[in-house]
Design a protein around this motif. Structure first.
Motif, PDB file in Angstrom:
ATOM      1  N   ARG A   7       0.953  -1.117  -0.110  1.00  0.00           N
ATOM      2  CA  ARG A   7      -0.046   0.106   0.096  1.00  0.00           C
ATOM      3  C   ARG A   7       0.769   1.313  -0.119  1.00  0.00           C
ATOM      4  O   ARG A   7       0.320   2.420   0.297  1.00  0.00           O
ATOM      5  N   HIS A   8       2.118   1.199  -0.162  1.00  0.00           N
ATOM      6  CA  HIS A   8       3.043   2.390  -0.211  1.00  0.00           C
ATOM      7  C   HIS A   8       2.880   3.092  -1.509  1.00  0.00           C
ATOM      8  O   HIS A   8       2.106   2.466  -2.405  1.00  0.00           O
ATOM      9  N   CYS A   9       3.418   4.213  -1.844  1.00  0.00           N
ATOM     10  CA  CYS A   9       3.218   4.828  -3.010  1.00  0.00           C
ATOM     11  C   CYS A   9       3.448   3.828  -4.389  1.00  0.00           C
ATOM     12  O   CYS A   9       4.342   3.071  -4.279  1.00  0.00           O
ATOM     13  N   ASP A  98     -13.006   0.135  -6.879  1.00  0.00           N
ATOM     14  CA  ASP A  98     -11.945  -0.176  -7.964  1.00  0.00           C
ATOM     15  C   ASP A  98     -10.352  -0.175  -7.359  1.00  0.00           C
ATOM     16  O   ASP A  98      -9.597  -1.302  -7.645  1.00  0.00           O
ATOM     17  N   GLN A  99     -10.178   0.808  -6.825  1.00  0.00           N
ATOM     18  CA  GLN A  99      -8.592   0.875  -6.148  1.00  0.00           C
ATOM     19  C   GLN A  99      -8.573  -0.298  -5.078  1.00  0.00           C
ATOM     20  O   GLN A  99      -7.365  -0.961  -5.071  1.00  0.00           O
ATOM     21  N   GLN A 100      -9.460  -0.517  -4.138  1.00  0.00           N
ATOM     22  CA  GLN A 100      -9.204  -1.821  -3.213  1.00  0.00           C
ATOM     23  C   GLN A 100      -9.184  -2.932  -3.806  1.00  0.00           C
ATOM     24  O   GLN A 100      -8.276  -4.042  -3.448  1.00  0.00           O
ATOM     25  N   ALA A 105      -5.493  -7.569  -5.660  1.00  0.00           N
ATOM     26  CA  ALA A 105      -5.050  -8.328  -6.664  1.00  0.00           C
ATOM     27  C   ALA A 105      -3.427  -8.113  -6.828  1.00  0.00           C
ATOM     28  O   ALA A 105      -2.812  -9.204  -7.062  1.00  0.00           O
ATOM     29  N   LEU A 106      -3.201  -6.901  -6.611  1.00  0.00           N
ATOM     30  CA  LEU A 106      -1.395  -6.715  -6.449  1.00  0.00           C
ATOM     31  C   LEU A 106      -0.893  -7.615  -5.313  1.00  0.00           C
ATOM     32  O   LEU A 106      -0.010  -8.258  -5.649  1.00  0.00           O
TER      33      LEU A 106
END
Length: 162
Positions: A7-9, A98-100, A105-106
């Motif tokens: 969740r970092h940059c 969508d971001q979550q 997925a990442l």
């Protein structure tokens, strides 16, 4: 893999992904080169060196698992790119969802890459245990092998800091 928190940059993750992809791809290239070198050495000699063949075989067995780790990292790059795009969009409930989903997925891809890297390491350790005891039993001076193990690997990609 030093991904402690995905969740970092996003740009930091992309830099780290770039470094890890280069490291794993370099390792695959190194193992492939070692196998090709050993094959050339063995075909040029009357009797093949079983020790060299065993070491190279042990290395090559891990390449498939390393390839799966590389595939996971490749998919992670796509997810990181999506996150970068989503970060630039207007904030909305749908955008946050969508971001979550994309972050999840990442994370899953990074965890998959970790699992594959651990599995490749385990494979190499198991193979090393099969090779090492034969050499450990001999107590006399060991004659040098006529075929080198493998060329030296390239230095890993430097870790970028911002």
């Amino acid at each position: 893999m030093p991904f402690t928190d995905a969740r970092h940059c996003v740009s930091d993750n992309l830099d780290e992904l770039d470094d890890r992809v280069r490291d794993i791809a370099g390792l695959i290239v190194h193992i492939t080169s070692a196998a090709a070198f050993a094959d050339r050495e063995e075909t040029g000699q009357a009797g093949a060196n079983d020790g060299t063949r065993g070491r190279v075989t042990a290395l090559t067995r891990a390449v498939g698992t390393l390839g799966r780790a590389l595939a996971d990292l490749s998919a992670a790059v796509a997810h990181a790119g999506d996150l970068q795009r989503l970060d630039g969009l207007l904030r909305s409930a749908e955008g946050a969802r969508d971001q979550q989903v994309t972050r999840s997925a990442l994370d899953n891809r990074l965890n998959g890459a970790r699992r594959h890297l651990y599995e490749a390491g385990r494979q190499l350790l198991v193979e090393a245990e099969h090779i090492t005891p034969a050499h450990a039993e001999s107590h006399g001076p060991k004659a040098p092998s006529s075929a080198p193990l493998a060329p030296r690997p390239a230095k890993p990609a430097p870790i970028r800091t911002r």
